[in-house]
Design a protein around this motif. Structure first.
Motif: not given
Length: 261
Positions: A199-204, A190-197
């Motif tokens: 802005p949508v994810l950091t805002r939520i 789930p994280f390998k393909t995801t940019d954890l930085a």
């Protein structure tokens, strides 16, 4: 949350599969054993391994040493497709290594290189299920057309298809194709393909006072998609399991879905 109250999804045969699992790829030897023990201690009740991971003995030992009842831990292992014709000896070797008389889910790890081998392998998985060596059986890394072949040949749906998944890979149609066939979608990496930085994810994440990684896991859960994060770091294992105190709004879910473009 009491681990026994965690959300599950139903598989054929009255089997309940926890939506949150712990992946063990590359977690081998004593580090693998310690990671599984830490995961069980953190509240995971679903452990995912495979013949090719070479860690079934460590996974089994950790489950035994955790003091938990066997029936309270959902265990998945997987059959390498080059073992065509040796399916029975492979599941028996897995069970010996795990120290168990059955697994909860047995998957074909990926489609065999000779497409004609897929249906005979699938029949062997069904036979293992019917002999109570596995409570449910399914596939991994299969496309919808490959799943349809198995269903047409045997009138038996794979209980699960485990595929690479995450917000950037979200595919509403593929998700619906699984649902329409009664196949549970299980996502790995789930994280390998995801940019954890992103802005949508950091805002939520900020709105819920959690990490972007926790948001990604909760997004799977709220879609009723099984997710199996992996880590060998005790603190990260614990944080990844701590996703039951918040849920995402419909708007937040839509915003994350849209990351797939």
């Amino acid at each position: 949350m009491d681990p026994l109250d965690q959300p599950t999804v139903g598989l054929p045969g009255d089997v309940r599969m926890p939506l949150l699992g712990f992946g063990t790829w590359q977690a081998t030897g004593e580090a693998g054993y310690a990671a599984v023990l830490a995961a069980l201690d953190a509240g995971y009740r679903h452990i995912d391994t495979a013949t090719m991971y070479g860690n079934e003995a460590e996974v089994g030992r950790a489950i035994q040493d955790s003091g938990l009842r066997r029936e309270d831990v959902f265990v998945t292992t997987k059959l390498p497709p080059e073992r065509v014709g040796r399916e029975r000896e492979t599941i028996e070797a897995s069970l010996r290594a795990l120290g168990m008389d059955h697994v909860d889910l047995w998957l074909i790890h990926w489609p065999p290189s000779a497409p004609s081998d897929s249906i005979p392998m699938w029949r062997e998985l069904l036979a293992a299920r019917d002999e109570n060596l596995a409570r449910a059986v399914g596939v991994s890394n299969y496309g919808t057309a490959q799943i349809d072949e198995l269903i047409q040949a045997t009138e038996e749906n794979p209980a699960v298809n485990q595929i690479r998944w995450g917000p950037s890979l979200y595919d509403r149609q593929r998700h619906a194709e699984h649902r329409n066939r009664g196949v549970v979608l299980e996502g790995y990496s789930p994280f390998k393909t995801t940019d954890l930085a992103d802005p949508v994810l950091t805002r939520i994440a900020a709105a819920h006072d959690v990490s972007p990684a926790q948001v990604v896991l909760r997004w799977h859960i709220d879609h009723e998609i099984v997710v199996i994060p992996k880590s060998v770091t005790p603190e990260r294992i614990r944080v990844n399991a701590d996703i039951w105190h918040f849920s995402l709004t419909a708007g937040e879910m839509r915003d994350i879905d849209a990351l797939a473009g």
